[in-house]
Design a protein around this motif. Sequence first.
Motif, PDB file in Angstrom:
ATOM      1  N   SER A  45      93.405  84.898  54.249  1.00 57.40           N
ATOM      2  CA  SER A  45      93.659  85.603  52.704  1.00 57.40           C
ATOM      3  C   SER A  45      93.910  87.156  52.832  1.00 57.40           C
ATOM      4  N   SER A  47      93.442  88.623  49.879  1.00 53.46           N
ATOM      5  CA  SER A  47      92.640  88.918  48.679  1.00 53.46           C
ATOM      6  C   SER A  47      91.518  90.268  48.917  1.00 53.46           C
ATOM      7  N   SER A 439      92.444  81.430  52.599  1.00 51.48           N
ATOM      8  CA  SER A 439      93.342  81.021  51.612  1.00 51.48           C
ATOM      9  C   SER A 439      93.059  79.429  51.203  1.00 51.48           C
TER      10      SER A 439
END
Length: 458
Positions: A45, A47, A439
Motif C-alpha cells: 500500500s 497509504s 492493500s
Amino acid sequence: MKIKILIPIIFFSVITCLCCSSSGNDEEEEEVIDNSTTNITYSESSSVISNPERGFMHSWSVESEGDALNLVTLQSLKNENVSIILRLYNLSSFKNSDLSEAQLTLIETDFDRLRTAGIKCVLRFAYNENQNETDAPLNIIERHLDQLKPIFTNNADIISFVQAGFIGSWGEWYYTTNNLTTLENKQAVVNKLLEVLPKEIKIQLRTPLYKQQVFSSSTSMDASVGYGTTNIARVGFHNDCFLASSNDYGTYQDVDAEKSYISEEALYVPTGGETCPPTDIPTASCLTAENEMSFLKWTYLNLDYYGPVLNVWRNNSCFLDFQRKLGYRIILKSASLSKEASISGNFELNTSLENVGFAPVYNYKNTFLVFKSETDGTIYKKALDFDIRKVKPEASYQLTELVSLSGIPAGNYELFLKIEDQFQTLADRPEYSIQLSNSNTWDATNGMNKLLHTLIIN
C-alpha cells in the motif's frame, strides 16, 4: 462473533530471520497453486497508516493544575494520521512541595481521555519552561516520582515512552539551578525513574553522552541485551534540536561516533524529538532529513515545532513520505501456505515480511495466527513465538512457525495475522493493533491482517 483463544500445550516453532535489501517494488496480488500449497504475493500500500507508537505527533504542555486534554481534539487526530502525542507537565507550583491531588487528578484524567480516543503518549515532566527560572532539588524530584508511580502502573498501557525530564528548563537536562547535572544526580534521576516505571516502559535521554555517562559505557548494545528489560536496555534518546546545526545545538560532542552509537542502539531503544531553528547549516533538505532519520532510526517527530523546517518538507513533497516512514512500516511480501491440514495436526506458517520504515517496533507485541470459520464466523487465536521487534528497518524477515491446530474443529478457515498490544486492556482495540502496509488486507473491525488464504481442516 464467537472468539476462542487457544494457547496449545504442544507448540512447535522455528523462526528464521534473513536480512536483505528491499526492491521497493509494488506487486499485484497473485496465487500460484500446486496440489498442496498456495503461493501468494501481496501488494504494498502507498497509504499513510496510523499505526501505534510512531509517526508525526502533536505536543501539548500544561501548567500546574491546568486543563486536561480535550477529548474531542484527541479523537480528531486520526484525521491527521496521528496516533501519538507528547504531553509535557509543568510542575512549577511544586518545586518545594508534594504534588497536589488536583495535579494527580489532571494526569489521571489525561490518561483516561487518551485511552478513550485510542491515542498513546510520550511523557515529560519539568519545573519550568524558561531558562532563567529554577528547577526542583533532587529530593523533591524523587518524592514526586514516588507519587507518580501508581499512575504509571495503572496507565502503562497508554505510555509509549517517557522522556527523562525533571532536570533543568523544559526538562532538557540543562540550565539547572540545583546542581542536578552532576553525574551522581543524573544517575539518581535515571535510576529512580526506571524504578517507578513498569519494566515494559522505556525512557529517553536528551543526548547519547548522557547515557554513556550514566551507565559508564560507550559500547552500543547487542540483541542479547537490547531485547531485555535491564536498565541499560530501557534507555533511548530524544533530540529536541534535530537538524539544527552541525552538532544539533550540543546534542553531540563527537558527532560521527555518537551518531553511529545511536544508530546501533536504536535497533532496540527509541529515538525521536523535534526540529528547531537552524544556525550554521541550511534548513534541512528532504535528502538530509531522509538520510538522518533513516540512519538514526527515528520513530516520532513533533508536528508543532519548528514550523519553517516542516514547511520545507511540505513544499518539497517529502512530508508525505516521512509520514509513511517515521517509525516502522512493515509489509507482508509473500506467503507459501498449505491448502489443507488434518484436524489436531499442525499447520506451517511461512511468510516473508519487510520493514521499509526508519525504525523497528520498540514495544513488545503479542502476535497470533487467527483462524476465522467461514461457516459461522467463530475465531480461534493461536499464539506465535514471533517477536515483531526483530523485523529490522531496511531488512526482510522470514517468519516460519509450526502451529498446532488442537482445539479447532474441521471446516474452512480464513487466516489472519493479529499483532496486538501487550496489555490486555488494549488487546481487543483495533487502533492499538499493528496494520501491515498492504492493500486490501486490513480487517479494521477486528484489528487483523488478512493472509488472503483459506485453510481446509479435515
